[in-house]
Design an enzyme around this catalytic site. Structure first.
Site, PDB file in Angstrom:
ATOM      1  N   SER A  41     -21.746   1.070  -7.855  1.00 40.13           N
ATOM      2  CA  SER A  41     -21.775   0.723  -6.438  1.00 40.13           C
ATOM      3  C   SER A  41     -22.326   1.883  -5.615  1.00 40.13           C
ATOM      4  O   SER A  41     -21.712   2.954  -5.549  1.00 40.13           O
ATOM      5  CB  SER A  41     -20.372   0.357  -5.949  1.00 40.13           C
ATOM      6  OG  SER A  41     -20.328   0.317  -4.534  1.00 40.13           O
ATOM      7  N   SER A 132      -6.248   3.631 -19.160  1.00 37.51           N
ATOM      8  CA  SER A 132      -5.889   2.295 -19.621  1.00 37.51           C
ATOM      9  C   SER A 132      -4.772   1.724 -18.750  1.00 37.51           C
ATOM     10  O   SER A 132      -4.506   2.219 -17.664  1.00 37.51           O
ATOM     11  CB  SER A 132      -5.502   2.323 -21.103  1.00 37.51           C
ATOM     12  OG  SER A 132      -5.397   1.005 -21.615  1.00 37.51           O
ATOM     13  N   LYS A 135      -1.124  -3.484 -19.106  1.00 34.20           N
ATOM     14  CA  LYS A 135      -1.523  -4.852 -19.449  1.00 34.20           C
ATOM     15  C   LYS A 135      -2.159  -4.937 -20.835  1.00 34.20           C
ATOM     16  O   LYS A 135      -2.385  -6.029 -21.356  1.00 34.20           O
ATOM     17  CB  LYS A 135      -2.465  -5.413 -18.381  1.00 34.20           C
ATOM     18  CG  LYS A 135      -1.764  -5.617 -17.034  1.00 34.20           C
ATOM     19  CD  LYS A 135      -2.720  -6.058 -15.950  1.00 34.20           C
ATOM     20  CE  LYS A 135      -1.978  -6.307 -14.633  1.00 34.20           C
ATOM     21  NZ  LYS A 135      -1.326  -5.100 -14.098  1.00 34.20           N
ATOM     22  N   LYS A 147      -8.880  -4.108 -22.645  1.00 40.56           N
ATOM     23  CA  LYS A 147      -8.483  -2.714 -22.548  1.00 40.56           C
ATOM     24  C   LYS A 147      -7.806  -2.233 -23.832  1.00 40.56           C
ATOM     25  O   LYS A 147      -7.922  -1.072 -24.210  1.00 40.56           O
ATOM     26  CB  LYS A 147      -7.552  -2.512 -21.345  1.00 40.56           C
ATOM     27  CG  LYS A 147      -8.225  -2.705 -20.001  1.00 40.56           C
ATOM     28  CD  LYS A 147      -9.303  -1.672 -19.717  1.00 40.56           C
ATOM     29  CE  LYS A 147      -8.718  -0.356 -19.280  1.00 40.56           C
ATOM     30  NZ  LYS A 147      -9.814   0.610 -18.895  1.00 40.56           N
ATOM     31  N   ASN A 177       0.812  -0.538 -12.194  1.00 45.75           N
ATOM     32  CA  ASN A 177       0.130  -0.742 -10.923  1.00 45.75           C
ATOM     33  C   ASN A 177       0.233   0.490 -10.032  1.00 45.75           C
ATOM     34  O   ASN A 177       1.246   1.175 -10.012  1.00 45.75           O
ATOM     35  CB  ASN A 177       0.744  -1.940 -10.192  1.00 45.75           C
ATOM     36  CG  ASN A 177       0.528  -3.234 -10.953  1.00 45.75           C
ATOM     37  OD1 ASN A 177      -0.500  -3.872 -10.814  1.00 45.75           O
ATOM     38  ND2 ASN A 177       1.483  -3.602 -11.792  1.00 45.75           N
ATOM     39  N   LEU A 179       0.140   1.815  -6.206  1.00 45.07           N
ATOM     40  CA  LEU A 179       0.337   1.348  -4.833  1.00 45.07           C
ATOM     41  C   LEU A 179      -0.917   1.592  -3.997  1.00 45.07           C
ATOM     42  O   LEU A 179      -1.445   2.704  -3.964  1.00 45.07           O
ATOM     43  CB  LEU A 179       1.512   2.074  -4.185  1.00 45.07           C
ATOM     44  CG  LEU A 179       2.916   1.615  -4.604  1.00 45.07           C
ATOM     45  CD1 LEU A 179       3.960   2.605  -4.123  1.00 45.07           C
ATOM     46  CD2 LEU A 179       3.215   0.225  -4.070  1.00 45.07           C
ATOM     47  N   GLY A 180      -1.397   0.541  -3.358  1.00 45.23           N
ATOM     48  CA  GLY A 180      -2.513   0.689  -2.439  1.00 45.23           C
ATOM     49  C   GLY A 180      -3.877   0.690  -3.083  1.00 45.23           C
ATOM     50  O   GLY A 180      -4.888   0.827  -2.392  1.00 45.23           O
TER      51      GLY A 180
END
Length: 356
Positions: A41, A132, A135, A147, A177, A179-180
Site C-alpha cells: 500500500s 503469527s 487463530k 498462518k 487480538n 486493541l485498536g
C-alpha cells in the site's frame, strides 16, 4: 533489544499495517543502521514514513512498494537491502474476508511467508521473525490454517539451520487480538457509538484475548532477542505472548457504552449478528496436550507444536502454489487439510436474539 537492533540493517514487511507500523516505530527507537519498510500500500507506507520522519529524522530508511507474493521482486529487494534482520508482519488477517477469498489468503499468508523467508535467507539475513496468531491453533478458519502452514515452514527452516550449524534462524511469535488494530472490534464499537448504535456482537459468549499494540510489539522484540540464541528455545519452539484472561466481547461492548457516559441496552442497543464464517467462540493458545516450557522472559511462553521436515514442507508448498496458480480452490484446501489435520471449520452456533 538494543544490542540486537542497533547498527544493523532491518526490514519490516507489512510495515504500513497496525502491527508493522508499531514495529517500525519501536525498531526506529533502537537505532538500526537502516530501516527498510515494505508494504503493498503506497498510502500506508507514506503514513508510517511521515511518522518516522518526525520522530527520527536522522534515521536512514527506505520505503519499498512490493507484494510479498511476487518472488522475483522480493528476491531483488532482499539483494538490494541486504537486511540482517527481517520482521515479517505482512498478512491477510480478516477472518471472514479470507474465508471468502481462500486462495488469496493462502497465497499471501502461507506462500508469501515462504517467499520472504527464502529471499531473506538467500540474501544473508541472520534472523527472521514471523508474526503469527492464536487463530493458528486448532484453526477454524482459512486464515488460521494459512498462518499455521506459515508457522510450519518457519519451524522447518529454523530446525534445518540449527542442524546445519549455519543459515538464517526463524523465530515465530503467536498472539491474540490487539486493541485498536485495523479491523478489530474496538474501532468498530467506537464508530457504532458515534452513530448512536446499535453495537453489534456476533454471539453473547464470544471471547477473545486482547493486548495493547505497544505491549504486544514490545514482547515481540523481546522474543526476537530470546530466539536469536539457539539454546534458548527447543527445536520448533514457538513463542506465545501471555495474553492474560480472555475477555467476553459482550462485556467489552457494555463497558465501552458506559465509558461514553451512556447506559447499555437503554441509551445504546446491543444486537447479535451471528458467528461469521471461520470464527470460533473461543481462541486457544495451545494445541490439545501441548505443554508450555519456560522462556526465561516475563510475558513470554514457549510452545512446542509438531513439526515437519523442510523437504516435505517445500514439496507441499510447491503443490499448494500450483493449485493456487491454477485457481483450484478444492485442491488447495485439500492440501491445507492434509498439512493441518486440526483444521476444523465450525458448523454454526445458535445465537439468542437479544442482549441479556
Amino acid at each position: 533489544m538494543t544490542r540486537l537492533i542497533a547498527g544493523r540493517r532491518v526490514l519490516v514487511t507489512g510495515a504500513g499495517g497496525s502491527i508493522g507500523a508499531e514495529l517500525a516505530r519501536q525498531l526506529a527507537a533502537l537505532a538500526p543502521a537502516e530501516l527498510a519498510l515494505l508494504d503493498s500500500s503506497e498510502y500506508a507506507l507514506w503514513r508510517i514514513g511521515l511518522d518516522l520522519a518526525e520522530r527520527h529524522p536522522a534515521l536512514p530508511r527506505r520505503a519499498i512498494i512490493a507484494d510479498i507474493r511476487d518472488a522475483p521482486r522480493i528476491r531483488a529487494v532482499m539483494r538490494d537491502c541486504q537486511p540482517e534482520l527481517v520482521f515479517h508482519a505482512a498478512a491477510l488477517k480478516h477472518v471472514p474476508m479470507v474465508e471468502a477469498n481462500k486462495l488469496e489468503g493462502l497465497r499471501t499468508n502461507a506462500l508469501g511467508t515462504r517467499v520472504v523467508a527464502d529471499a531473506a535467507a538467500a540474501a544473508g539475513a541472520g534472523l527472521m521473525v514471523l508474526i503469527s496468531t492464536d487463530k493458528a491453533v486448532n484453526p477454524g478458519s482459512v486464515m488460521g490454517a494459512s498462518k499455521r502452514v506459515a508457522e510450519m515452514y518457519a519451524q522447518a527452516l529454523d530446525v534445518a539451520a540449527r542442524r546445519a550449524g549455519r543459515g538464517m534462524r526463524c523465530v515465530t511469535v503467536r498472539f491474540g487480538n490487539v486493541l485498536g488494530s485495523t479491523g478489530s472490534v474496538v474501532p468498530l464499537f467506537r464508530h457504532q457509538l458515534a452513530q448512536g448504535g446499535p453495537l453489534t456482537v456476533t454471539h453473547p459468549e464470544m471471547r477473545r484475548y486482547f493486548m495493547t499494540l505497544r505491549e504486544a510489539v514490545g514482547l515481540v522484540l523481546q522474543a526476537s532477542v530470546a530466539g536469536s540464541f539457539p539454546a534458548a528455545i527447543p527445536d520448533g519452539g514457538i513463542f506465545m505472548l501471555d495474553m492474560g484472561e480472555p475477555v467476553r466481547i459482550l462485556d467489552l461492548a457494555r463497558n465501552m457504552i458506559r465509558l461514553a457516559g451512556l447506559r447499555p441496552e437503554q441509551d445504546i442497543a446491543i444486537t447479535f449478528t451471528g458467528i461469521r464464517p471461520g470464527e470460533k467462540l473461543f481462541e486457544e493458545l495451545l494445541y490439545g496436550n501441548e505443554q508450555t516450557v519456560p522462556s526465561g522472559h516475563e510475558g513470554l511462553l514457549l510452545a512446542t507444536p509438531r513439526m515437519a521436515e523442510l523437504a516435505a514442507m517445500s514439496a507441499a508448498l510447491d503443490q499448494l502454489d500450483r493449485a493456487a496458480q491454477a485457481g483450484d480452490e478444492t485442491a488447495a484446501m485439500a492440501l491445507v487439510e492434509t498439512l493441518v489435520p486440526e483444521f476444523l471449520p465450525p458448523r454454526g452456533l445458535a445465537v439468542s436474539a437479544a442482549a441479556g
